[in-house]
Structures are given as C-alpha cells and as structure tokens.
Design an enzyme around this catalytic site. Structure first.
Site, short mmCIF file in Angstrom:
data_model
loop_
_atom_site.label_atom_id
_atom_site.label_comp_id
_atom_site.label_asym_id
_atom_site.label_seq_id
_atom_site.Cartn_x
_atom_site.Cartn_y
_atom_site.Cartn_z
N HIS A 87 24.81 9.57 -21.15
CA HIS A 87 24.81 8.20 -20.66
C HIS A 87 23.41 7.84 -20.19
CE1 HIS A 87 25.86 4.53 -18.57
NE2 HIS A 87 27.07 4.61 -19.10
N HIS B 157 27.44 13.03 -20.78
CA HIS B 157 28.50 12.08 -20.45
C HIS B 157 29.77 12.27 -21.26
CE1 HIS B 157 30.32 8.39 -19.07
NE2 HIS B 157 30.30 7.85 -20.28
N GLU C 150 29.35 -4.51 -23.43
CA GLU C 150 28.59 -3.28 -23.23
C GLU C 150 27.76 -2.97 -24.46
OE1 GLU C 150 30.90 -0.04 -21.71
OE2 GLU C 150 31.95 -1.28 -20.25
N ARG D 293 29.68 7.66 -29.67
CA ARG D 293 30.80 6.81 -29.28
C ARG D 293 30.34 5.43 -28.85
NH1 ARG D 293 33.29 5.62 -24.27
NH2 ARG D 293 31.95 7.13 -23.20
N ARG E 100 24.24 3.74 -26.96
CA ARG E 100 23.80 4.68 -25.92
C ARG E 100 22.80 5.71 -26.41
NH1 ARG E 100 29.66 5.61 -22.89
NH2 ARG E 100 29.63 3.63 -21.76
#
Length: 531
Positions: free
Chosen positions: A234, A341, A118, A376, A282
């Site tokens: 997100h 998110h 990811e 994060r 992100r």
C-alpha cells in the site's frame, strides 16, 4: 493426532468476510458448520479495511459493470482471468444487497449510498461505512449475524493440517488450542478463509493473524498456489519512524477525494508518472514513492490533505491515527511510506472455491481466483470475499448432491515441518523481496532462510505460524526469482521492463518430494480458474 474429536458438514477456517459469509449461508442451507479461528472472531484483516467495497449498483451515471471489469483488468497487468473478473464483479451487487440485509450499514441514504473513488477506478463506485471504517462495519454485521444464528465458533484454535484419506480426499482438520492441546474435526469439506501473508514483512498493514497459514496448509495437502510473487504494497502507510509490525493505513480514498502526494520539497511528484497521477494503481504509486525516497535520501513522502473540507468527519480512523502520532492532517501533510498490504496470489481455485484437493476449498485473500492478477484494484477485496463466500457454499452443496464418496480413514501427515525464526524470515523478505527485487538479493534471502531452517513439530500457535511463514518465504522467493520481468507489484531491478512473453502466464507453486516450495510447469490464467 490424539485429543478430542468432533464432526461437521463444513469447517470454515477464518472469521473474516469470506469465512463468515460462507458459514452463514451454509447454516441457512441446513449444513452443520463450525467456524475455526485462532484469535477472537473479529481479529482478522477484514476489520482493518478502510476504503470500502467496489461495486456497481447502477445508480452512478456513466458507470457500469463493464467499466469496473476494464479497470480491474487494467490494474491486473495482463494476468487477470477475464472470465473470473466478469463473473465475480457481476455478482457484486447481489452480494452487497445480502450483506446489507444482514445488518451492514453504509454511509449515505439506504436507497443511494455515498460513493468515493480510489486508485485505478474510472468512476466513483466505492461504497463505505463509518467514513473510513468499512471493514469494521462489515465485520461487525457478520459477527452479529453469526451470533444471532448461534453459529459454533471455535475461537483460540489454529488449523494445523488438512487430514486426507489414502485417495487424497479431505477427511478432516487437525487443530491446536491456545494451550497446545490437539483436536480433530472430522468433515468432508474445509473452507480456508484465513487471509494473506503480510506478516512475512517487517512492516505491514496486516494484523498479527496474517501469517499465511491457509496457503501453507493447502500446499502441504497437495494443492497448488500461484501469483505469490505479487505482494501489493500500500503506498500510504503512516510513517512514525522505523517500525516492526502492523502500521496504520492512510486509506486510498484520501487521494480519491483530492489529497496530493509531495516529496520533502513540496513537489507533487506523481504528475507525469501516470495519466491518473495520484490515483494511479497502487503498484505504480508505491514504485514512484520508492524511487523518490531512493533519489532524495528521505525516509518518507507526504500526503497533503490540508485542502480537503471536513477531513476529521470523513476520515475519523485516519485522523485518530495521525493525531496519536502528533500529526494534524487538517493543517500539515501526513508523512507516509509504502508497506506490505495485500497478497494478490494464493491457493489456486475455480470460480466456486474448489482447490485441486477434493473437499478443500479456499476463498478471500488466501485464494487465487484470477480476479487480481499482478495487482489488485483498490476495494475489490471485500467484494471478492462476499461473492466467493457465497459461491463456495453452492459448490459444497453441489458436491454433496453429486454423491461424492465419503472420505476414508485419515492418513496422518508428517509431524515435523521446516521452521525458521520469524525475525530471520521477516528481515530477509523485507531486504530482498519488497518493492525492487533482483536475482542476487532473492538468492541471498533464500540462503539466509534456508540456513536458519530446521525440522520441528509445531506444538502451539506460534509454531504453526512460523512454519507457515517459512514455507511462504520459500514460495514467494521461488516465484519472484522465476518471473524475470517487472509486472504489476512485482518489480525486478535486474529485469525492469515488462516482457509480454509472460502475458497471461502465472507461475504455479507446489511442494517437491522433500516438502520444499518449487515452481511447477506454467499455469495459463485462461485455464481452470473460470470453471
């Protein structure tokens, strides 16, 4: 507060990964434990997590815990606590092993689960379940284990306030049931595992339960919060038109396996934005999408996964959501936009979940351990919940063994709290505190919320949630206004550059004498959180 009373050694508020992990460990250690949740046991944010658990199991060539640490620090924009990152990630493999022993089943062979990659990760280290239903599998396993142990689950009850004695030590928890009937759980230890505050915004990936209750309760009890300005959006949420409430997530693992973001002309716009392009962290991807939308006037961008083989089998949750919206992801790009998110900040804790209030602990998204910093890293959240849920129980047992004095009689908290209508709060926060913030916008949002706020006594779940959202709006706006730079998922249009005079400095938030959220003297990330 009148009504029923009961007693426990530990009360866990929340039934997600951190809460149920802690509750199971506590029960196995012989503690009388009660789990309080305002909805059903499986209604929190854990079940909605798609991507997986980021963990180094030692069977991927070239990967290591040290590499996972470096990726986490890079994503966190200089605000992670390095000691916290190392400690939590190092405990990950054992925590995942215990989760599997409790019945969780990941994709692939038991001896070597399948892995995906990811955004922000330098290796394929994310284990997953059900293709893109990892959170649902984690929740299923833990709820089943709780049922097997016959853990007391107090569903349909919302936590209202921590009850403190005259010394400021925790003495119990006040709750309301769905009918507004009050109750008190007398206990020397409460673990807040209530999740984040995504419902501050009109569009979010979070369920309706994510209203910031735990952060608000901790602040009212005298605890400190930090990093609340770092709300992660997100990048890829399914766009189905203007909407309010929870929106379907398109997991980052889709990009991890080769999907490409394109604008409405078909241009792959992440090329050149970041060395990892579509797999950038992100905050970078969300900001790039927002710029693309602003420049083009479009309402969404597109995630092109048409070249991925076996898409429906690998991503059944995403496929079902797309097809329900009339999109076939195997033959056409998926329309996506960013949405609120994850709350990177929360209640400040040490590395065993202790807050500044004796007897009050926090774990999971509600807490700020120093793991996430300003942004994060993908799929570190489930891992943190597993690790910190276990660590809290060790702390509770250690504090009991140390002979901490029993709490005295509880002092009743003030019954009335500031409450603004939820719709007013959500519209103000969406307009001014999303991706792209400015001093004028933040001040205007604060004025709007303040003008709509009145003192009231919460008498049901909706009232408790609205009070929490009102307090969290104040807190996020204060923190975002105080950080005069852009870092991680905090983007100031009037201060667009990163300013390293802010390096390793978090803005702590507490309540003043009037109960209003304010910025306190600076909290250095190298102090306290690694205790």
């Amino acid at each position: 507060m009148s009504g029923w009373e009961a007693a426990a050694d530990l009360v866990v508020v929340g039934s997600g990964v951190a809460g149920l992990t802690a509750a199971l460990d506590a029960a196995e250690a012989g503690l009388r434990v009660v789990v309080v949740t305002k909805d059903s046991a499986d209604a929190g944010s854990t079940g909605w997590a798609q991507g997986g658990v980021a963990v180094v199991l030692g069977d991927v060539a070239g990967d290591s815990v040290a590499a996972h640490v470096e990726d986490t620090l890079a994503a966190g924009g200089g605000l992670c606590d390095p000691a916290a990152v190392r400690a939590i990630l190092a405990d990950g493999p054992a925590a995942v092993a215990r989760l599997r022993a409790r019945g969780a089943r990941f994709d692939g062979p038991d001896a070597r689960p399948d892995r995906t990659r990811e955004g922000g990760h330098s290796a394929f280290r994310v284990v997953h379940a059900g293709g893109d239903a990892t959170g649902a599998e984690v929740e299923r396993a833990l709820v089943a284990a709780a049922g097997d142990r016959r853990l007391p689950l107090l569903t349909g009850h919302v936590a209202v306030d921590a009850l403190l004695d005259a010394r400021g030590t925790l003495a119990g928890l006040a709750v309301l049931d769905d009918a507004g009937r009050p109750g008190v759980l007398r206990t020397p230890a409460v673990l807040l595992a209530t999740g984040g505050y995504g419902q501050l915004y009109a569009s979010t990936t979070n369920p309706e339960t994510a209203t910031g209750d735990g952060v608000a309760l901790a602040l009212r009890a005298g605890a400190t919060a930090a990093d609340l300005e770092f709300v992660q959006f997100h990048p890829t949420v399914l766009y189905t038109g203007p909407a309010v409430g929870r929106r379907p997530l398109v997991t980052e693992a889709v990009r991890g396996e080769g999907a490409v973001l394109r604008d409405r002309t078909g241009r792959a716009f992440m090329a050149g934005v970041h060395p990892l392009a579509d797999l950038a962290p992100r905050d970078v991807v969300s900001a790039a999408i927002s710029r693309t939308l602003a420049e083009s006037g479009a309402v969404c961008v597109f995630l092109d996964a048409t070249a991925l083989p076996g898409f429906g089998r690998r991503f059944p949750t995403v496929t079902a959501a797309c097809r329900a919206a009339g999109v076939d992801p195997t033959t056409e790009p998926i329309p996506v936009t960013p949405a609120a998110h994850y709350s990177c900040g929360g209640v400040v804790t040490d590395l065993h979940g202790r807050t500044g209030v004796p007897g009050l602990y926090a774990a999971g998204e509600v807490a700020r351990t120093g793991l996430h910093g300003a942004n994060r890293l993908a799929s570190n959240s489930l891992l943190e919940g597993l690790v910190m849920g276990e660590r809290v129980v060790a702390a509770v047992l250690g504090d009991r063994a140390a002979g901490r004095p029993a709490p005295g009689p509880a002092v009743a908290p003030p019954p009335a709290v500031p409450i603004a209508p939820r719709g007013v709060v959500q519209r103000a926060m969406t307009a001014a505190a999303g991706i792209g913030r400015s001093a004028s916008g933040l001040a205007a949002a604060s004025d709007v919320v303040e003008a709509a706020t009145a003192l009231s006594v919460p008498c049901d779940r909706a009232g408790v949630e609205d009070a929490a959202l009102t307090l969290l709006a104040q807190a996020v706006l204060a923190a975002a206004g105080g950080r005069t730079e852009s870092r991680g998922c905090h983007l100031r249009t009037d201060f667009p550059a990163r300013d390293d005079t802010w390096q390793r400095e978090s803005l702590p938030i507490g309540l003043d004498a009037t109960g209003r959220a304010v910025v306190l003297p600076a909290l250095a990330t190298t102090k306290g959180s690694a205790a």
